[in-house]
Design a protein around this motif. Structure first.
Motif, short mmCIF file in Angstrom:
data_model
loop_
_atom_site.label_atom_id
_atom_site.label_comp_id
_atom_site.label_asym_id
_atom_site.label_seq_id
_atom_site.Cartn_x
_atom_site.Cartn_y
_atom_site.Cartn_z
N UNK A 132 0.79 -1.31 0.04
CA UNK A 132 -0.01 0.14 -0.13
C UNK A 132 0.93 1.31 -0.03
N UNK A 133 2.12 1.06 0.49
CA UNK A 133 2.97 2.25 0.44
C UNK A 133 3.76 2.45 -0.65
N UNK A 134 3.56 1.56 -1.71
CA UNK A 134 4.21 1.52 -3.13
C UNK A 134 5.57 1.37 -2.80
N UNK A 135 6.10 0.48 -1.95
CA UNK A 135 7.32 0.10 -1.58
C UNK A 135 7.68 -1.25 -2.62
N UNK A 136 8.97 -1.55 -3.09
CA UNK A 136 9.19 -2.56 -3.56
C UNK A 136 9.48 -3.65 -2.72
N UNK A 137 8.99 -4.99 -3.55
CA UNK A 137 9.18 -6.26 -2.79
C UNK A 137 9.96 -7.06 -3.59
N UNK A 138 11.38 -6.72 -3.73
CA UNK A 138 12.09 -7.38 -4.61
C UNK A 138 12.31 -8.86 -4.20
N UNK A 139 12.74 -8.97 -2.77
CA UNK A 139 13.25 -10.37 -2.21
C UNK A 139 12.48 -10.54 -1.07
N UNK A 140 11.92 -11.59 -0.76
CA UNK A 140 11.12 -11.96 0.48
C UNK A 140 11.68 -13.42 0.89
N UNK A 141 11.79 -13.41 2.19
CA UNK A 141 11.99 -14.80 2.82
C UNK A 141 11.07 -15.01 4.03
N UNK A 142 10.10 -15.95 3.76
CA UNK A 142 9.06 -16.04 4.91
C UNK A 142 9.27 -17.43 5.71
N UNK A 143 9.50 -17.27 7.03
CA UNK A 143 9.99 -18.53 7.71
C UNK A 143 8.81 -18.80 8.42
N UNK A 144 8.46 -20.25 7.94
CA UNK A 144 6.99 -20.84 8.40
C UNK A 144 7.26 -21.90 9.62
N UNK A 145 6.45 -21.90 10.39
CA UNK A 145 6.22 -22.64 11.79
C UNK A 145 5.22 -23.45 11.90
N UNK A 146 5.39 -24.68 11.84
CA UNK A 146 4.13 -25.46 12.20
C UNK A 146 3.35 -25.29 13.54
N UNK A 147 3.95 -24.57 14.41
CA UNK A 147 3.21 -24.37 15.67
C UNK A 147 2.69 -23.04 16.02
N UNK A 148 3.25 -22.10 15.07
CA UNK A 148 2.72 -20.69 15.15
C UNK A 148 1.84 -20.11 14.09
N UNK A 149 2.64 -20.41 12.89
CA UNK A 149 2.28 -19.67 11.81
C UNK A 149 0.44 -19.56 11.45
N UNK A 150 0.20 -20.66 11.70
CA UNK A 150 -1.46 -21.14 11.22
C UNK A 150 -2.26 -21.19 12.51
N UNK A 151 -1.68 -20.56 13.65
CA UNK A 151 -2.60 -20.80 14.83
C UNK A 151 -3.90 -19.97 15.11
N UNK A 152 -4.03 -18.82 14.31
CA UNK A 152 -5.11 -18.08 14.35
C UNK A 152 -5.17 -17.42 13.23
N UNK A 153 -6.42 -16.76 12.45
CA UNK A 153 -6.63 -16.18 11.33
C UNK A 153 -7.10 -14.62 11.55
#
Length: 301
Positions: free
Chosen positions: A83-104
């Motif tokens: 929304x701030x019109x910044x670039x997203x050239x490179x992204x690393x997402x660290x996913x956890x089995x116990x935390x990432x999907x515990x709430x929506x």
């Protein structure tokens, strides 16, 4: 409530989502970040010096993490950046089995609730969460005991930070200086001291039995992917090699693969050469930067 130029060596266990977003909003217009690491406190394993080896020299890196980060939090952060019109050239997402999907939805508790700029919720509701926590007997006792004695005791865990760390004021990179110093001094002494936080494992492979990704979370993931497509983002998703060696749920893995592409999703959970040595871990929950370096060498091969 106060403005802090430097969040390093804070006495209490602060809300990292608030710290990260405050640093980001303070600096983005001047520094023009274009490369981001998203995830929980386990992003400490992915130090910028190691990540930069796999990025263009011109990259401006920011670790946009939060304690017990969720896909809701990651989604909101990526939406804010876009929304701030910044670039997203490179992204690393660290996913956890116990935390990432515990709430929506927004997380609860003063350590985990999201910055109002992300959640869209009331400033007053946000600060009420902190005031309630401050007024609990445990917090008051731990905080003022530490203030008077100047010492840390085990009963203060969860309120007072037990070890000194550094949060870099521009990149928001966290460095666990005291723990790294103890390890550098003597790994043997360190692991003898931390034995109670690294229990012996039975070597039996277990797979997370129940899928956790809900329909709402799947839509968040799909929208994240569409933003990546818009920015032509060079992205990777890493499923953490946790000490408990439980394998990430296969149904959830298939969801990630179907949305982001199996060639960009890397599962290091379960029993493998990264999870076997206890010397790859600070304690049962966090793995060390040397593990992050090995992971990055593989995923950018």
């Amino acid at each position: 409530v106060k403005e802090h130029k430097d969040f390093s060596n804070k006495k209490t266990s602060g809300n990292k989502d608030y710290i990260s977003t405050t640093i980001f909003l303070r600096n983005y217009s001047r520094l023009k970040y274009d490369s981001y690491i998203f995830g929980s406190s386990r992003t400490v394993a992915f130090q910028h010096s190691a990540w930069r080896m796999h990025l263009p020299n011109s990259s401006t890196v920011f670790t946009y993490d939060a304690y017990s980060e969720t896909i809701y939090g990651i989604y909101k952060k990526i939406k804010l950046i876009d929304s701030l019109d910044l670039k997203l050239k490179n992204v690393l997402i660290v996913v956890e089995k116990d935390e990432t999907f515990m709430t929506e939805t927004n997380s609860k508790g003063y350590l985990f609730i999201k910055h109002p700029a992300l959640s869209g919720e009331s400033f007053y509701k946000f600060h009420w969460e902190f005031l309630k926590s401050y007024l609990t007997p445990k917090f008051l006792f731990c905080y003022y005991s530490h203030l008077i004695s100047g010492k840390y005791s085990p009963f203060m865990l969860g309120v007072i930070e037990p070890y000194k760390s550094r949060i870099l004021p521009l990149s928001n990179e966290t460095q666990w200086l005291e723990l790294d110093g103890l390890l550098a001094s003597s790994e043997t002494e360190y692991y003898n001291k931390m034995a109670h936080l690294l229990p012996v494992r039975d070597g039996v492979l277990r797979i997370e039995s129940q899928p956790k990704i809900s329909d709402k979370q799947r839509k968040m993931l799909q929208e994240i992917k569409s933003i990546f497509d818009k920015h032509n983002t060079n992205y990777r998703l890493v499923i953490s090699p946790l000490y408990n060696q439980v394998k990430f749920n296969l149904t959830d893995l298939n969801v990630l693969n179907s949305i982001f592409g199996s060639e960009f999703v890397f599962d290091f959970s379960g029993i493998n050469e990264l999870t076997k040595p206890k010397t790859n871990y600070y304690e049962f929950s966090h793995y060390r930067p040397k593990v992050g370096e090995q992971i990055m060498q593989r995923i950018y091969k």
